[in-house]
Design a protein around this motif. Sequence first.
Motif, PDB file in Angstrom:
ATOM      1  N   ILE A 145      47.284  38.408  44.055  1.00  0.00           N
ATOM      2  CA  ILE A 145      46.759  38.144  42.716  1.00  0.00           C
ATOM      3  C   ILE A 145      45.497  38.994  42.583  1.00  0.00           C
ATOM      4  N   LEU A 146      45.525  39.961  41.689  1.00  0.00           N
ATOM      5  CA  LEU A 146      44.459  40.969  41.615  1.00  0.00           C
ATOM      6  C   LEU A 146      43.742  40.870  40.271  1.00  0.00           C
ATOM      7  N   ARG A 147      42.404  40.812  40.318  1.00  0.00           N
ATOM      8  CA  ARG A 147      41.621  40.779  39.078  1.00  0.00           C
ATOM      9  C   ARG A 147      40.252  41.416  39.320  1.00  0.00           C
ATOM     10  N   LYS A 148      39.575  41.751  38.201  1.00  0.00           N
ATOM     11  CA  LYS A 148      38.195  42.189  38.289  1.00  0.00           C
ATOM     12  C   LYS A 148      37.329  40.972  38.633  1.00  0.00           C
ATOM     13  N   MET A 149      36.310  41.214  39.434  1.00  0.00           N
ATOM     14  CA  MET A 149      35.424  40.115  39.794  1.00  0.00           C
ATOM     15  C   MET A 149      34.688  39.615  38.550  1.00  0.00           C
ATOM     16  N   PRO A 150      34.635  38.310  38.346  1.00  0.00           N
ATOM     17  CA  PRO A 150      34.007  37.759  37.127  1.00  0.00           C
ATOM     18  C   PRO A 150      32.573  38.224  36.926  1.00  0.00           C
ATOM     19  N   ASP A 151      31.824  38.449  38.003  1.00  0.00           N
ATOM     20  CA  ASP A 151      30.415  38.820  37.888  1.00  0.00           C
ATOM     21  C   ASP A 151      30.144  40.295  38.148  1.00  0.00           C
ATOM     22  N   ASN A 152      31.211  41.096  38.286  1.00  0.00           N
ATOM     23  CA  ASN A 152      31.027  42.518  38.571  1.00  0.00           C
ATOM     24  C   ASN A 152      32.299  43.280  38.198  1.00  0.00           C
ATOM     25  N   ALA A 153      32.330  43.860  37.013  1.00  0.00           N
ATOM     26  CA  ALA A 153      33.531  44.545  36.526  1.00  0.00           C
ATOM     27  C   ALA A 153      33.829  45.821  37.295  1.00  0.00           C
ATOM     28  N   ASP A 154      32.866  46.313  38.085  1.00  0.00           N
ATOM     29  CA  ASP A 154      33.097  47.520  38.872  1.00  0.00           C
ATOM     30  C   ASP A 154      33.764  47.218  40.211  1.00  0.00           C
ATOM     31  N   ALA A 155      34.037  45.958  40.467  1.00  0.00           N
ATOM     32  CA  ALA A 155      34.660  45.572  41.733  1.00  0.00           C
ATOM     33  C   ALA A 155      35.839  44.638  41.455  1.00  0.00           C
ATOM     34  N   MET A 156      36.764  44.610  42.402  1.00  0.00           N
ATOM     35  CA  MET A 156      37.963  43.780  42.290  1.00  0.00           C
ATOM     36  C   MET A 156      37.957  42.714  43.379  1.00  0.00           C
ATOM     37  N   GLU A 157      38.754  41.678  43.135  1.00  0.00           N
ATOM     38  CA  GLU A 157      39.052  40.735  44.198  1.00  0.00           C
ATOM     39  C   GLU A 157      40.544  40.486  44.213  1.00  0.00           C
ATOM     40  N   ALA A 158      41.065  40.233  45.402  1.00  0.00           N
ATOM     41  CA  ALA A 158      42.506  40.024  45.587  1.00  0.00           C
ATOM     42  C   ALA A 158      42.725  38.783  46.436  1.00  0.00           C
ATOM     43  N   PHE A 159      43.585  37.915  45.940  1.00  0.00           N
ATOM     44  CA  PHE A 159      44.010  36.753  46.699  1.00  0.00           C
ATOM     45  C   PHE A 159      45.368  37.094  47.299  1.00  0.00           C
ATOM     46  N   ASN A 160      45.372  37.405  48.582  1.00  0.00           N
ATOM     47  CA  ASN A 160      46.571  37.879  49.250  1.00  0.00           C
ATOM     48  C   ASN A 160      47.257  36.748  49.999  1.00  0.00           C
ATOM     49  N   VAL A 161      48.555  36.625  49.784  1.00  0.00           N
ATOM     50  CA  VAL A 161      49.381  35.658  50.501  1.00  0.00           C
ATOM     51  C   VAL A 161      50.408  36.446  51.301  1.00  0.00           C
ATOM     52  N   GLY A 162      50.520  36.117  52.562  1.00  0.00           N
ATOM     53  CA  GLY A 162      51.493  36.812  53.402  1.00  0.00           C
ATOM     54  C   GLY A 162      52.070  35.878  54.434  1.00  0.00           C
ATOM     55  N   GLY A 163      53.300  36.159  54.821  1.00  0.00           N
ATOM     56  CA  GLY A 163      53.895  35.322  55.852  1.00  0.00           C
ATOM     57  C   GLY A 163      55.346  35.622  56.090  1.00  0.00           C
ATOM     58  N   LEU A 164      55.949  34.784  56.891  1.00  0.00           N
ATOM     59  CA  LEU A 164      57.344  34.935  57.289  1.00  0.00           C
ATOM     60  C   LEU A 164      58.111  33.665  56.943  1.00  0.00           C
ATOM     61  N   PRO A 193      36.208  48.304  45.640  1.00  0.00           N
ATOM     62  CA  PRO A 193      35.863  49.260  44.576  1.00  0.00           C
ATOM     63  C   PRO A 193      36.970  49.335  43.528  1.00  0.00           C
ATOM     64  N   ASN A 194      36.590  49.284  42.277  1.00  0.00           N
ATOM     65  CA  ASN A 194      37.554  49.296  41.187  1.00  0.00           C
ATOM     66  C   ASN A 194      38.338  50.614  41.206  1.00  0.00           C
ATOM     67  N   PRO A 195      39.648  50.570  41.405  1.00  0.00           N
ATOM     68  CA  PRO A 195      40.419  51.819  41.491  1.00  0.00           C
ATOM     69  C   PRO A 195      40.513  52.558  40.163  1.00  0.00           C
ATOM     70  N   GLU A 196      40.173  51.901  39.054  1.00  0.00           N
ATOM     71  CA  GLU A 196      40.208  52.589  37.762  1.00  0.00           C
ATOM     72  C   GLU A 196      39.220  53.753  37.723  1.00  0.00           C
ATOM     73  N   SER A 197      38.133  53.630  38.461  1.00  0.00           N
ATOM     74  CA  SER A 197      37.115  54.687  38.441  1.00  0.00           C
ATOM     75  C   SER A 197      37.059  55.468  39.746  1.00  0.00           C
ATOM     76  N   ARG A 198      37.987  55.151  40.697  1.00  0.00           N
ATOM     77  CA  ARG A 198      37.944  55.821  41.989  1.00  0.00           C
ATOM     78  C   ARG A 198      39.304  56.438  42.323  1.00  0.00           C
ATOM     79  N   GLU A 199      40.069  55.782  43.180  1.00  0.00           N
ATOM     80  CA  GLU A 199      41.306  56.372  43.668  1.00  0.00           C
ATOM     81  C   GLU A 199      42.383  56.511  42.598  1.00  0.00           C
TER      82      GLU A 199
END
Length: 414
Positions: free
Chosen positions: A170-189, A286-292
Amino acid sequence: MSPSSGTTRSRQTTSSDFLSESMAVLAELQTRLTSVMLGLGGVKKSGDLERMLGLDRTLAWQLLKVSESSQPLENAAQVPSRVSMNRFVEGAQSLGVEADTTDALLTAHEAFEDLVQRHSGDRVCFNSMISAAGQGDQWHAKELQHRRNVFRGMSHMLGVQAGMMLRSSILRKMPDNADAMEAFNVGGLIDLRLLWEMERINVYQSRTIRKADDGITYESDIARTTFDGDEEYDKHLLSSYCQPSVPQIEIVEGPNGWVYGNLLNGAVGATAESTVMFGTRYYNIPNPESRERQFGTRRYIDLPIKAYVVDELIEPGFASDWLPNVHVMVGTSLTDHRAPAGIERTLPSRLEMEFLGKGPKPIKGFRDYPQMMTEIGQNAGIDVSQYECWRLRVEYPLYGCTITSELIAPDAPS
């Protein structure tokens, strides 16, 4: 040795030479087979051959397929074996087809067998060479069959297999910093099964490193916690989504920002330790919109698994016009340094990420998935029903390959 040069030179066969020779040999075989069919009075259906000559259904179908093909190369895999061809010829001669006609067919078949032996050594390899040369429908039709065979073989050799490997973000811009992202990653078997008892098996990997332009890795400013903001490694295990709820897991810290989770003392067969899920929150990305100008998931397939599923649940309005891309590589380095040229190779593939609309969608083989992702989003204050869902599903991913699924901005540098 050549008397003129004093050295022996071997001529390397090019793909073009191989295909040209194969086409000529297969075209001759088709011509001779068609002549025998005409000698039988003309054959319209494979069932006619079954009744006339007492052939089995598969052989009758192969013979008709080869004789009627407008593209002999496409049906090279259907050419019968020598024993089967002899059986067909004997039946044709018993119905009055002249020996000159059947002998010509056998001669053409001998030329085909010689072609196979010189270029590949056996039919299985030859069929792969023919299909890979064009990387068309035949290659991809056979690809799944061979990946399934690798799954079965590696399950036997390693003593472990899983029904599914899941990677969902689940990927979104950080609520307090639009230049950074946060990701809630779920993984497993899901449906993890041991074929023999073992002390530990790795079921979770996480890292917080990035790669500099010179290929040297370094600790980045990306932070890693549990979904609750806790930094205790043991709490990455999502017990409420596991079966049983508290599998015996050790989580250990490795070098270069790695964290590993291992299932301990697994038993053989129906151990009930069939599902293990982990959750990790990454932030200050780092927000990929302005970087990679790209982001996604890269996973080395280190277990025999029946299906690999990647979901990207993306905040509305973020990267909405970015394009999906998938590639599969073999020979990738397991270190943080890129493998030398020639070791790392991209495999032909038709894998694609699919846009599924908004919200988490059901996953075949994991009934509780939409509920799980909805609850994880709710706990983070996120309404995932409004997030755009991109999915990649790979049946029997090749053991030892690296699969990258990503979204790339149209103007991203190549």
